[in-house]
Motif scaffolding. Structure first.
Motif, PDB file in Angstrom:
ATOM      1  N   CYS A 119      48.880  43.143  58.840  1.00 62.56           N
ATOM      2  CA  CYS A 119      48.444  41.772  59.639  1.00 62.56           C
ATOM      3  C   CYS A 119      48.191  40.635  58.496  1.00 62.56           C
ATOM      4  O   CYS A 119      48.634  39.773  58.610  1.00 62.56           O
ATOM      5  CB  CYS A 119      47.169  42.187  60.407  1.00 62.56           C
ATOM      6  SG  CYS A 119      46.448  40.713  61.117  1.00 62.56           S
ATOM      7  N   HIS A 151      50.220  43.333  68.894  1.00 61.78           N
ATOM      8  CA  HIS A 151      49.124  42.389  69.307  1.00 61.78           C
ATOM      9  C   HIS A 151      49.254  42.444  71.057  1.00 61.78           C
ATOM     10  O   HIS A 151      48.217  41.850  71.510  1.00 61.78           O
ATOM     11  CB  HIS A 151      49.524  40.760  68.999  1.00 61.78           C
ATOM     12  CG  HIS A 151      49.227  40.450  67.439  1.00 61.78           C
ATOM     13  ND1 HIS A 151      50.170  41.116  66.517  1.00 61.78           N
ATOM     14  CD2 HIS A 151      48.225  40.357  66.925  1.00 61.78           C
ATOM     15  CE1 HIS A 151      49.675  40.606  65.472  1.00 61.78           C
ATOM     16  NE2 HIS A 151      48.364  40.484  65.614  1.00 61.78           N
ATOM     17  N   GLU A 191      52.863  45.958  63.052  1.00 64.92           N
ATOM     18  CA  GLU A 191      51.955  45.752  61.838  1.00 64.92           C
ATOM     19  C   GLU A 191      51.724  47.167  61.205  1.00 64.92           C
ATOM     20  O   GLU A 191      51.405  48.229  62.166  1.00 64.92           O
ATOM     21  CB  GLU A 191      50.324  45.156  62.309  1.00 64.92           C
ATOM     22  CG  GLU A 191      50.504  43.468  62.783  1.00 64.92           C
ATOM     23  CD  GLU A 191      49.290  43.036  62.915  1.00 64.92           C
ATOM     24  OE1 GLU A 191      49.043  41.807  62.785  1.00 64.92           O
ATOM     25  OE2 GLU A 191      48.344  43.714  63.363  1.00 64.92           O
ATOM     26  N   ASP A 242      42.747  43.320  62.382  1.00 70.45           N
ATOM     27  CA  ASP A 242      43.409  44.049  63.453  1.00 70.45           C
ATOM     28  C   ASP A 242      43.472  45.559  62.901  1.00 70.45           C
ATOM     29  O   ASP A 242      44.450  46.299  63.020  1.00 70.45           O
ATOM     30  CB  ASP A 242      44.739  43.460  63.538  1.00 70.45           C
ATOM     31  CG  ASP A 242      44.777  41.919  64.284  1.00 70.45           C
ATOM     32  OD1 ASP A 242      43.812  41.837  64.970  1.00 70.45           O
ATOM     33  OD2 ASP A 242      45.719  41.431  64.307  1.00 70.45           O
TER      34      ASP A 242
HETATM   35 MN    MN Z   1      47.260  40.629  63.366  1.00 74.84          MN
END
Ligand code: MN
Ligand code: PEP
Length: 365
Positions: free
Chosen positions: A24, A203, A229, A240
């Motif tokens: 991320c 996401h 990610e 994240d």
């Molecule tokens: Mn992110």
């Protein structure tokens, strides 16, 4: 309009399905180095390496990215993996520093796509520059904003374009971090011929579990790649943390996905599931529109009450009936269906207004 250049023509040796992976956020040179090392060990080198350098955080006080310095660390990626890199830009200053550090591909984040001023500022900074740009969908399910951002790039000469589907925030539905609303990327592909859309399950899901399911759906719907990610120590990630996966897990996910099945050849139950999900979403939209329509009907009812007008006005009804039926027929809906639908909606509208009249305080003449 001349066609934009698709991913395979960006001159970076990329193909579809395009696999983009990386953390991320870039955190330290050691972190980038370790992620690259594990990707290599796992034989899971993506085609494009992502890392956020400037992080648009919803609330202040969270980690906001390491800034320009992080771009220097991206050299590690080139050195270890020999693949192009991509990062998010949110303003003209970001563009300037990304170009200075020879970032290969830029992306515009969901919080930026919602803002035409910011998108235009980025576009101006890119006027005359030959670099691919990927546009994430805006936070809200607004196809026009998404298209608008792509058009703003195209208008300044950026012809290497792609979109990223990262889902849409929803105040009530908490099954996802960002609801996929699959009809949006599909609409975008219909509206803009040849526009490739990369799915970002990280996401959308917001957690490690469930990534595979969303990624598979994306492939089933015919999207053109994945952005996932990836971090060597996800639990300790600076942003994240819940949704990032290790390079090892990334490999498992990628190996489990059935990339090769075009929609037509998909297993019947899988295809059915995805189509049903699309119908569920469309029905939600239909209900939202009906709710809005009846809210306006209630306002009209109020107005009629205040002005001592009858609820049913035959001229207006005739006009509504005729014009809507004609429009419906043009959209290949049968005349019979259109009439029944309109009767049903009209009957409910009249009932609501009549009830309003009955229940309201009388208005003095
Ligand atoms: Mn992110
Ligand atoms: C990201 O990719 O880390 C990011 C901030 O994404 P989004 O713009 O989709 O929220």
């Amino acid at each position: 309009m001349k066609p934009h250049k698709q991913i395979k023509d960006w001159g970076l040796g990329l193909t579809t399905p395009l696999i983009i992976a990386g953390p991320c956020s870039a955190e330290t040179p050691e972190q980038i180095e370790q992620i690259c090392k594990e990707m290599k060990e796992e034989n899971m080198v993506p085609q494009l390496f992502r890392a956020g350098i400037w992080k648009p955080r919803t609330r202040p006080g969270s980690f906001e990215g390491v800034g320009e310095e992080g771009l220097k660390w991206m050299e590690i990626v080139r050195h270890q993996l020999n693949i192009p890199i991509t990062t998010e830009v949110g303003n003209a200053a970001h563009v300037e520093s990304a170009l200075k550090h020879k970032v290969d591909v830029l992306w515009i984040g969901a919080r930026t796509t919602v803002n035409p001023f910011a998108v235009q500022e980025i576009a101006e900074a890119l006027r005359g520059v030959d670099i691919p740009v990927m546009i994430k969908n805006p936070m809200n399910p607004d196809l026009e904003l998404w298209m608008g951002a792509l058009e703003r790039m195209y208008a300044v000469g950026i012809d290497k374009l792609a979109a990223i589907h990262r889902g849409f925030s929803d105040a009530y539905d908490k099954r996802y971090r960002n609801k996929p609303n699959w009809s949006m990327p599909i609409h975008l592909k219909r509206e803009w011929t040849g526009m490739e859309v990369i799915n970002d399950p990280s996401h959308i899901v917001g957690r490690r579990d469930g990534l595979l399911e969303v990624a598979q759906s994306a492939m089933n719907f015919g999207l053109d790649g994945l952005m996932i990610e990836t971090h060597h120590n996800p639990d300790k990630a600076w942003s994240d943390a819940k949704q990032q996966v290790t390079p090892k897990r990334l490999k498992e996910i990628i190996l489990s996905i059935d990339f090769k099945t075009p929609l037509e050849n998909m297993k019947p139950d899988e295809r059915l599931q995805d189509l049903r999900r699309a119908v569920d979403h469309l029905d939600d939209q239909l209900l939202d529109i009906l709710q809005e329509r009846f809210a306006v009907i209630d306002q009209i009812g109020n107005h009629k009450r205040e002005h001592h007008l009858t609820v049913f006005q035959s001229d207006r009804w005739k006009e509504v009936m005729e014009s809507r039926t004609q429009k419906g027929v043009k959209k290949h809906l049968s005349e019979k269906f259109m009439k029944e639908l309109l009767y049903c909606i009209h009957e409910e509208s009249v009932k609501r207004q009549e009830k309003q009249l009955r229940e309201a305080e009388p208005v003095k003449k």
